[in-house]
Design an enzyme around this catalytic site. Structure first.
Site, PDB file in Angstrom:
ATOM      1  N   TYR A  40       0.859  -1.186   0.000  1.00 53.18           N
ATOM      2  CA  TYR A  40       0.000   0.000   0.000  1.00 53.18           C
ATOM      3  C   TYR A  40       0.892   1.233   0.000  1.00 53.18           C
ATOM      4  O   TYR A  40       1.841   1.320   0.785  1.00 53.18           O
ATOM      5  CB  TYR A  40      -0.895   0.006   1.243  1.00 53.18           C
ATOM      6  CG  TYR A  40      -1.825   1.190   1.323  1.00 53.18           C
ATOM      7  CD1 TYR A  40      -2.864   1.336   0.404  1.00 53.18           C
ATOM      8  CD2 TYR A  40      -1.681   2.163   2.313  1.00 53.18           C
ATOM      9  CE1 TYR A  40      -3.734   2.421   0.473  1.00 53.18           C
ATOM     10  CE2 TYR A  40      -2.548   3.248   2.392  1.00 53.18           C
ATOM     11  CZ  TYR A  40      -3.570   3.371   1.474  1.00 53.18           C
ATOM     12  OH  TYR A  40      -4.421   4.440   1.541  1.00 53.18           O
TER      13      TYR A  40
ATOM     14  N   ASP B 254       9.303   2.760   0.239  1.00 53.40           N
ATOM     15  CA  ASP B 254       8.211   3.424   0.947  1.00 53.40           C
ATOM     16  C   ASP B 254       8.352   3.052   2.422  1.00 53.40           C
ATOM     17  O   ASP B 254       7.920   1.984   2.853  1.00 53.40           O
ATOM     18  CB  ASP B 254       6.861   2.981   0.372  1.00 53.40           C
ATOM     19  CG  ASP B 254       5.696   3.664   1.087  1.00 53.40           C
ATOM     20  OD1 ASP B 254       5.944   4.350   2.101  1.00 53.40           O
ATOM     21  OD2 ASP B 254       4.546   3.496   0.633  1.00 53.40           O
TER      22      ASP B 254
ATOM     23  N   LYS C 181       3.615   8.936   8.947  1.00 52.80           N
ATOM     24  CA  LYS C 181       3.362   8.329  10.252  1.00 52.80           C
ATOM     25  C   LYS C 181       4.333   8.830  11.340  1.00 52.80           C
ATOM     26  O   LYS C 181       4.176   9.952  11.787  1.00 52.80           O
ATOM     27  CB  LYS C 181       3.319   6.798  10.100  1.00 52.80           C
ATOM     28  CG  LYS C 181       2.174   6.437   9.121  1.00 52.80           C
ATOM     29  CD  LYS C 181       1.751   5.017   9.047  1.00 52.80           C
ATOM     30  CE  LYS C 181       0.462   4.927   8.218  1.00 52.80           C
ATOM     31  NZ  LYS C 181       0.520   4.133   7.029  1.00 52.80           N
TER      32      LYS C 181
HETATM   33  C1  LIG Z   1      -0.042   4.644   5.591  1.00 52.84           C
HETATM   34  C2  LIG Z   1       0.803   4.400   4.411  1.00 52.84           C
HETATM   35  C3  LIG Z   1       0.840   5.282   3.308  1.00 52.84           C
HETATM   36  C4  LIG Z   1      -0.119   6.431   3.177  1.00 52.84           C
HETATM   37  O1  LIG Z   1       0.049   7.389   4.168  1.00 52.84           O
HETATM   38  P1  LIG Z   1      -1.176   8.381   4.513  1.00 52.84           P
HETATM   39  O2  LIG Z   1      -0.587   9.330   5.499  1.00 52.84           O
HETATM   40  O3  LIG Z   1      -2.263   7.511   5.058  1.00 52.84           O
HETATM   41  O4  LIG Z   1      -1.572   9.038   3.240  1.00 52.84           O
HETATM   42  C5  LIG Z   1       1.756   5.056   2.320  1.00 52.84           C
HETATM   43  N1  LIG Z   1       2.613   4.020   2.382  1.00 52.84           N
HETATM   44  C6  LIG Z   1       2.609   3.144   3.404  1.00 52.84           C
HETATM   45  C7  LIG Z   1       3.591   2.033   3.424  1.00 52.84           C
HETATM   46  C8  LIG Z   1       1.686   3.289   4.436  1.00 52.84           C
HETATM   47  O5  LIG Z   1       1.637   2.392   5.425  1.00 52.84           O
END
Ligand SMILES: *Cc1c(COP(=O)(O)O)cnc(C)c1O
Length: 432
Positions: free
Chosen positions: A144, A239, A267
């Protein structure tokens, strides 16, 4: 479980907010029932609208590595707020947080702050495309990367929870250049590159997949991605929105010793306020406006309250034994859960990477999952019953069979022991 106030709030919410929530997984579609509404939180606990207390392992879906409402972060935000909540001008706090990040993660020579992880990955992809002059991106099934169009093919997290194959509203053109291959499958990556190599701008990967359950990389996977990217002149994007500052100060790249070209954060880096960031090699980041031709901007980017929360959080993480303490707490939890699960005939298994853990039912194997397909073969129905039984015991996991749990340094031994007991009782009630 009392749900009176939460049920009332939910009725009001569904009239004015789609599904009653501002992010889909919160609606409990993955587990059924009435979502709980939270009024406040402290340390390891959240408190709901009906006055019930839960030991929480959602941690706002990853950011709250210090637990809920840590004093130092609250103080920093309050101090910043006194000076004003937003200026739209350059500030010292942005420089300071950027210095913390570039010091902790040496591959990130320059960094740009945005307001969410979604913005970070979306911008990193644009930079990769602008830098290489190529359009295609290779991503992995079940990973994701937020909700930008290009990443909504075969995605994890809420997309997995709701079982959405693609996403309505995303034109074919927006995902035409997204090539999805199975996680941990280097042969598939090599095959994709041998066909499309000279048009691939980047490979984007969660270095530990945390949005399709928990899928660690096989030992050869990340080094393999590095060498394929080098061979074809594509950029490697880690990511690290979850793994950044979670697997250690240097994130997954330090943990596994593989250096990406670009990294995305979110995060933890915002200490519970809305922040994301992307950064990497100086020569690549120099394509970003105003230095270069890749436009990316944000009215609230580098927001002073968010920068203050991020700085205060990273300062705690920089303490010498922070991560060894945190990881040993998480290990105490999963060791305890292992014993409980064994006493229930290993109906589920628990996997852990650093302070991230994942509990899944009736796994077909005695090792962590290697792919999204393997996770999808788990018994989601059993998870649903377990989730509610555990909620009844006063412990919150994410309301989805595809989400991981996070241990924070506010989870002390007593909370961990209470959790292990709660899991035992929940399993007894589910398995009769
Ligand atoms: C949560 C998440 C995102 C998206 O971040 P948001 O602040 O919710 O837009 C992107 N990549 C990873 C791996 C994530 O866990």
């Amino acid at each position: 479980m009392k749900l009176e106030r939460s049920a009332q709030l939910y009725q009001r919410a569904i009239a004015v907010i789609p599904g009653g929530v501002n992010s889909p997984v919160r609606a409990f579609n993955g587990v059924g029932g009435n979502p709980i509404f939270v009024t406040r939180a402290q340390g390891p606990y959240i408190y709901d609208a009906d006055g019930q207390r839960f030991i929480d392992y959602v941690g706002s879906w990853g950011p709250l590595i210090l637990g809920h409402a840590p004093r130092s972060v609250l103080d920093a935000v309050a101090r910043a707020a006194k000076d004003g909540t937003s200026f739209g001008w350059a500030t010292e706090r942005e420089v300071e947080l950027a210095e913390h990040v570039t010091k902790a993660v040496p591959s990130v020579e320059m960094v740009r702050f945005v307001s969410s992880g979604t913005e970070a990955t979306m911008s990193a992809l644009r930079v990769a495309r602008g830098f290489t002059g190529r359009d295609r991106v290779v991503k992995f099934a079940g990973c994701y990367h937020g909700h930008a169009d290009a990443f909504l093919a075969d995605a994890g997290s809420g997309v997995a929870t709701l079982g959405i194959p693609g996403c309505a509203g995303v034109p074919d053109g927006a995902v035409r250049d997204s090539l999805t291959v199975p996680y941990n499958d280097l042969n598939a990556v090599e095959a994709t590159f041998s066909e499309h190599g000279d048009t691939i701008a980047a490979v984007i990967v969660e270095p530990v997949a945390c949005n399709m359950g928990l899928v660690p990389p096989s030992p050869e996977f990340l080094p393999g991605l590095r060498s394929v990217c080098d061979k074809y002149g594509a950029l490697l994007i880690f990511d690290e929105v979850i793994t950044g500052f979670r697997l250690g100060l240097g994130g997954a790249q330090a943990h596994f010793g593989v250096t990406p070209d670009l990294t995305t954060f979110g995060k933890i880096i915002g200490g519970g306020l809305p922040v994301g960031a992307y950064g990497g090699r100086r020569d690549i980041m120099r394509v970003v406006a105003p230095l270069g031709p890749v436009y990316q901007a944000g009215t609230l980017s580098g927001n002073p309250l968010a920068m203050a929360a991020g700085i205060a959080t990273l300062e705690c993480l920089e303490r010498p034994s922070f991560y060894s303490d945190l990881d040993s707490r998480a290990k105490t939890l999963t060791d305890g859960l292992d014993k409980v699960l064994a006493s229930h005939g290993n109906i589920a298994r628990v996997d852990r990477v650093a302070s991230i853990f994942y509990l899944w039912f009736k796994p077909q194997s005695d090792r962590p999952a290697r792919s999204y397909d393997e996770i999808k073969s788990a018994d989601a129905g059993l998870f649903v019953r377990f989730f509610h039984a555990l909620l009844n015991q006063g412990v919150t996991l994410a309301p989805s069979a595809f989400e991981v749990g996070f241990v924070s340094n506010a989870h002390e031994l007593q909370h961990i022991e209470a959790t292990i007991t709660a899991v035992d009782l929940a399993l007894k009630s589910v398995l009769g």
